[in-house]
Design a protein around this motif. Structure first.
Motif, PDB file in Angstrom:
ATOM      1  N   LEU A 190      -2.885   3.020 -12.384  1.00  0.00           N
ATOM      2  CA  LEU A 190      -3.404   2.754 -11.051  1.00  0.00           C
ATOM      3  C   LEU A 190      -2.684   3.668 -10.064  1.00  0.00           C
ATOM      4  O   LEU A 190      -1.456   3.630  -9.957  1.00  0.00           O
ATOM      5  CB  LEU A 190      -3.185   1.292 -10.666  1.00  0.00           C
ATOM      6  CG  LEU A 190      -3.579   0.903  -9.237  1.00  0.00           C
ATOM      7  CD1 LEU A 190      -5.083   1.056  -9.019  1.00  0.00           C
ATOM      8  CD2 LEU A 190      -3.132  -0.523  -8.921  1.00  0.00           C
ATOM      9  N   ASP A 198       0.809  -1.206   0.000  1.00  0.00           N
ATOM     10  CA  ASP A 198       0.000   0.000   0.000  1.00  0.00           C
ATOM     11  C   ASP A 198       0.849   1.266   0.000  1.00  0.00           C
ATOM     12  O   ASP A 198       0.333   2.369   0.146  1.00  0.00           O
ATOM     13  CB  ASP A 198      -0.935  -0.001   1.216  1.00  0.00           C
ATOM     14  CG  ASP A 198      -2.107  -0.958   1.035  1.00  0.00           C
ATOM     15  OD1 ASP A 198      -2.471  -1.205  -0.125  1.00  0.00           O
ATOM     16  OD2 ASP A 198      -2.634  -1.445   2.037  1.00  0.00           O
ATOM     17  N   THR A 229      -2.142   4.469  -6.194  1.00  0.00           N
ATOM     18  CA  THR A 229      -2.267   3.959  -4.830  1.00  0.00           C
ATOM     19  C   THR A 229      -1.793   5.055  -3.896  1.00  0.00           C
ATOM     20  O   THR A 229      -0.611   5.396  -3.872  1.00  0.00           O
ATOM     21  CB  THR A 229      -1.440   2.677  -4.636  1.00  0.00           C
ATOM     22  OG1 THR A 229      -1.914   1.667  -5.536  1.00  0.00           O
ATOM     23  CG2 THR A 229      -1.551   2.161  -3.208  1.00  0.00           C
ATOM     24  N   GLN A 261      -5.925   4.250  -0.690  1.00  0.00           N
ATOM     25  CA  GLN A 261      -6.942   4.156  -1.736  1.00  0.00           C
ATOM     26  C   GLN A 261      -6.286   3.688  -3.030  1.00  0.00           C
ATOM     27  O   GLN A 261      -5.139   4.036  -3.319  1.00  0.00           O
ATOM     28  CB  GLN A 261      -7.597   5.518  -1.967  1.00  0.00           C
ATOM     29  CG  GLN A 261      -8.195   6.149  -0.728  1.00  0.00           C
ATOM     30  CD  GLN A 261      -9.424   5.425  -0.233  1.00  0.00           C
ATOM     31  OE1 GLN A 261     -10.282   5.027  -1.011  1.00  0.00           O
ATOM     32  NE2 GLN A 261      -9.516   5.249   1.081  1.00  0.00           N
ATOM     33  N   ARG A 262      -7.029   2.898  -3.805  1.00  0.00           N
ATOM     34  CA  ARG A 262      -6.554   2.476  -5.123  1.00  0.00           C
ATOM     35  C   ARG A 262      -7.548   2.962  -6.170  1.00  0.00           C
ATOM     36  O   ARG A 262      -8.715   2.587  -6.139  1.00  0.00           O
ATOM     37  CB  ARG A 262      -6.378   0.957  -5.173  1.00  0.00           C
ATOM     38  CG  ARG A 262      -5.160   0.505  -4.377  1.00  0.00           C
ATOM     39  CD  ARG A 262      -4.998  -0.995  -4.373  1.00  0.00           C
ATOM     40  NE  ARG A 262      -6.041  -1.632  -3.574  1.00  0.00           N
ATOM     41  CZ  ARG A 262      -5.986  -2.896  -3.149  1.00  0.00           C
ATOM     42  NH1 ARG A 262      -4.954  -3.654  -3.450  1.00  0.00           N
ATOM     43  NH2 ARG A 262      -6.970  -3.407  -2.438  1.00  0.00           N
ATOM     44  N   MET A 309      -3.378  -6.668  -7.780  1.00  0.00           N
ATOM     45  CA  MET A 309      -4.660  -6.185  -7.268  1.00  0.00           C
ATOM     46  C   MET A 309      -5.763  -7.170  -7.611  1.00  0.00           C
ATOM     47  O   MET A 309      -5.932  -7.553  -8.779  1.00  0.00           O
ATOM     48  CB  MET A 309      -4.994  -4.812  -7.840  1.00  0.00           C
ATOM     49  CG  MET A 309      -6.332  -4.278  -7.348  1.00  0.00           C
ATOM     50  SD  MET A 309      -6.652  -2.592  -7.919  1.00  0.00           S
ATOM     51  CE  MET A 309      -8.341  -2.382  -7.338  1.00  0.00           C
TER      52      MET A 309
END
Length: 285
Positions: A29, A3, A31, A35-36, A54
């Motif tokens: 993406l 993360d 991160t 949050q993604r 993911m």
């Protein structure tokens, strides 16, 4: 997947076509703050997310910058595949006006499969799991602790194309597809990372020739609607960002143009950290 704050460039090719050995069209993406967030859904986004570790069932938030197919062609298949992989929680999708028509059309095209899987497999109704919200110029919203801002950029003939800023303790800005756009420097001011589309003007005619089924209009579109790498570098310098990544590369798959050409274009105008986009590249923040 860790993360730790980062951006993964899942697909880095400008334009929708793929060829043997080429990169995949645009998707990323973010991160950040736990949050993604998926940014754009070009062909290959589902595999790209899986390659980053993911689980598709963990999708929560997607942004689509504009309605060119290399940025949203796989939105529907991504959501449907996530559903078949166990998605049971809500997904919020932000995109320009018209994206809701795409989603309704996709659901209609897969209605037989969706209805069958609900009845035969006991799945929740996919149609109730996704909400489409319109992106607007000047919009500010929050995804958990992340502040998201949108800026309309210059990508003719489309009028609804949006740069995006994602800010937590770190801030990353996506230019989206755009011609050189000076207001982007203010929008990205001081960001930890600017991810800017880029082209090599000297390679564009060869690119159009490889496409093979367009005419002079395609060349004119590329030249008036995209940003040369040197201009992306100028904007990064004006903005005082900490790092620059070149994304949505035009071209990304011409053997006559390699990393040294991109570096040479940028070097006179940018002296900070530079990331040249390639599929799967993970950039720390």
């Amino acid at each position: 997947m860790t993360d730790t704050d980062h951006v993964a460039l899942l697909g880095t090719k400008g334009g929708p076509a793929i060829r043997p050995g080429s990169a995949m069209p645009t998707s990323s993406l973010v991160t950040l703050e736990g949050q993604r967030i998926v940014v754009d859904c070009g062909l290959g986004v589902s595999r790209g997310l899986c390659d980053q570790g993911m689980a598709l069932a963990d999708l929560t938030t997607i942004f689509v910058t504009h309605l060119h197919s290399d940025h949203y062609l796989e939105l529907g298949p991504l959501l449907h595949t996530a559903w078949t992989a166990g998605l049971r929680t809500h997904v919020t999708v932000w995109g320009p006006p018209g994206l809701d028509r795409y989603w309704k059309g996709f659901l209609a095209s897969l209605a037989d499969d969706i209805d069958l899987r609900i009845a035969d497999e006991g799945r929740p109704d996919l149609r109730g799991l996704v909400t489409i919200h319109p992106l607007e110029a000047g919009m500010v919203t929050h995804i958990g602790p992340i502040e998201v801002r949108a800026l309309r950029v210059d990508h003719p003939p489309l009028t609804d194309c949006f740069a995006l800023s994602f800010a937590g303790r770190k801030r990353v800005v996506f230019s989206a597809d755009t011609a050189p756009f000076p207001p982007l420097a203010d929008f990205a001011r001081g960001a930890d990372l600017l991810i800017h589309e880029a082209m090599l003007p000297q390679a564009v005619q060869a690119l159009v020739a490889r496409v093979g089924n367009g005419d002079g209009r395609l060349l004119r579109h590329i030249e008036r609607s995209h940003t040369a790498a040197e201009d992306a570098a100028r904007i990064a310098t004006l903005a005082g960002v900490h790092a620059l990544a070149l994304h949505h590369l035009l071209p990304s798959d011409d053997p006559n143009f390699g990393p040294e050409d991109w570096t040479a274009a940028v070097a006179p105008h940018w002296s900070g950290p530079l990331y040249l986009g390639r599929d799967g590249l993970r950039i720390p923040l």
